[in-house]
Design an enzyme around this catalytic site. Structure first.
Site, PDB file in Angstrom:
ATOM      1  N   ARG A 104      49.931  47.341  42.183  1.00 20.25           N
ATOM      2  CA  ARG A 104      48.471  48.725  42.083  1.00 20.25           C
ATOM      3  C   ARG A 104      49.505  49.951  42.906  1.00 20.25           C
ATOM      4  O   ARG A 104      49.103  51.320  42.768  1.00 20.25           O
ATOM      5  CB  ARG A 104      47.555  48.071  43.756  1.00 20.25           C
ATOM      6  CG  ARG A 104      48.398  48.008  44.505  1.00 20.25           C
ATOM      7  CD  ARG A 104      47.018  47.297  45.800  1.00 20.25           C
ATOM      8  NE  ARG A 104      46.439  46.546  45.442  1.00 20.25           N
ATOM      9  CZ  ARG A 104      44.963  45.693  45.692  1.00 20.25           C
ATOM     10  NH1 ARG A 104      44.178  46.399  46.245  1.00 20.25           N
ATOM     11  NH2 ARG A 104      44.519  44.607  45.142  1.00 20.25           N
ATOM     12  N   SER A 155      42.583  40.642  51.908  1.00 16.91           N
ATOM     13  CA  SER A 155      42.106  41.018  53.168  1.00 16.91           C
ATOM     14  C   SER A 155      40.662  40.161  53.507  1.00 16.91           C
ATOM     15  O   SER A 155      40.315  40.176  55.051  1.00 16.91           O
ATOM     16  CB  SER A 155      41.179  42.805  53.024  1.00 16.91           C
ATOM     17  OG  SER A 155      40.442  41.656  51.328  1.00 16.91           O
ATOM     18  N   LEU A 156      40.386  39.539  52.682  1.00 16.23           N
ATOM     19  CA  LEU A 156      38.788  38.763  52.531  1.00 16.23           C
ATOM     20  C   LEU A 156      39.385  37.394  53.550  1.00 16.23           C
ATOM     21  O   LEU A 156      39.033  37.203  54.681  1.00 16.23           O
ATOM     22  CB  LEU A 156      38.455  38.450  51.689  1.00 16.23           C
ATOM     23  CG  LEU A 156      36.755  37.239  51.742  1.00 16.23           C
ATOM     24  CD1 LEU A 156      36.372  37.868  52.766  1.00 16.23           C
ATOM     25  CD2 LEU A 156      35.958  36.533  50.473  1.00 16.23           C
ATOM     26  N   GLU A 206      40.193  45.251  59.344  1.00 15.73           N
ATOM     27  CA  GLU A 206      41.328  46.335  59.091  1.00 15.73           C
ATOM     28  C   GLU A 206      41.405  46.844  59.961  1.00 15.73           C
ATOM     29  O   GLU A 206      42.604  47.577  59.599  1.00 15.73           O
ATOM     30  CB  GLU A 206      40.368  46.811  57.737  1.00 15.73           C
ATOM     31  CG  GLU A 206      41.141  47.507  57.232  1.00 15.73           C
ATOM     32  CD  GLU A 206      40.737  48.948  56.019  1.00 15.73           C
ATOM     33  OE1 GLU A 206      40.849  49.761  55.402  1.00 15.73           O
ATOM     34  OE2 GLU A 206      39.202  48.135  55.220  1.00 15.73           O
TER      35      GLU A 206
END
Length: 277
Positions: free
Chosen positions: A23, A122-123, A106
């Site tokens: 990304r 992240s989850l 976060e």
């Protein structure tokens, strides 16, 4: 696929994986195309076409509200902040350098993502570390006798007019100087602008925003290399000697050098507030 205003794919020239590159690589490609005046667009006409409304109804509705029909038109795109991989320094149980304060999600920097987060991690981090923090908090002795602090007034209200203008200026500065492609001169300029904005901040919201902006910018200035989502045009190579997290204490942020990460164990003296990148 990603195309410019002439309908030409630009990622094929930047990475063998083209649009499927990491990304950070794709983001820099998009930013470079926009900066060169070529524009950047997501073209889903062949891949989805008439199936777009059913496949992505929310995106389709947003496009239509902006006068774009993604079934027949490419969608103009631009990089945007999505996830911050730095944050408040914690150990593996979410403990910070302030006794009795835990951080998770976060806002925290656990080191789980390295320099370039994988999709959906992240989850997973939130689930794992929330459970670890909850267990650690539950096992911590309850301290009594502390006077209850007066809660700050954080009731939602529009910021003062001067703060609203300052927020717009801060956002523009961070996007232009501390965004996808950075360099030392731009980061120094950003720090100076942030200090000016912070000096006139009135609302808690703007003060918090300038604090976060200072920490992010100072950490980016201290890391004189490119790694993952952090790209310095003046230091485009990755430096193996900096393959560790860096700590930026909240204080004299302009001259903080990166140093190896440490674990917050028992008895470790640490600055009262710090962030990592």
């Amino acid at each position: 696929i990603l195309v410019d205003a002439q309908g030409r794919r630009f990622m094929t020239a930047l990475d063998p994986a083209a649009e499927l590159a990491p990304r950070d690589v794709v983001t820099r490609g998009v930013a470079a195309a926009i900066k060169a005046g070529k524009g950047a667009f997501l073209d889903a006409r062949t891949a989805l076409g008439a199936a777009f409304p059913q496949a992505f109804p929310t995106v389709y509705a947003a496009c239509r509200a902006s006068g774009i029909d993604p079934v027949r038109q490419p969608i103009p795109i631009a990089p945007a902040a999505h996830y911050h991989m730095g944050g408040v320094l914690t150990d593996s149980f979410g403990r910070t350098s302030i006794d009795g304060l835990w951080a998770v999600g976060e806002v925290a920097c656990t080191g789980a993502h390295g320099a370039n987060r994988l999709a959906s991690n992240s989850l997973l981090e939130a689930v794992v570390f929330a459970a670890r923090v909850a267990g650690d908090v539950g096992a911590a002795p309850l301290r009594r006798g502390w006077p209850p602090p007066a809660p700050p007034d954080l009731s939602p209200r529009p910021p003062p007019a001067e703060d609203a203008a300052a927020i717009t200026r801060l956002r523009a500065t961070m996007s232009a100087r501390v965004g996808v492609i950075r360099d030392g001169q731009g980061l120094e300029s950003a720090l100076a602008t942030i200090e000016t904005i912070a000096a006139g901040a009135r609302s808690p919201r703007l003060r918090a925003m300038t604090t976060a902006a200072r920490l992010i910018t100072a950490a980016a200035l201290a890391r004189r290399e490119s790694r993952g989502a952090h790209f310095r045009a003046d230091y485009p190579a990755t430096d193996p000697a900096q393959s560790h997290r860096a700590t930026a204490p909240f204080g004299p942020l302009r001259t903080v050098p990166p140093h190896p990460a440490q674990s917050l164990g028992e008895g470790l003296a640490a600055p009262p507030m710090e962030t990592r990148s």
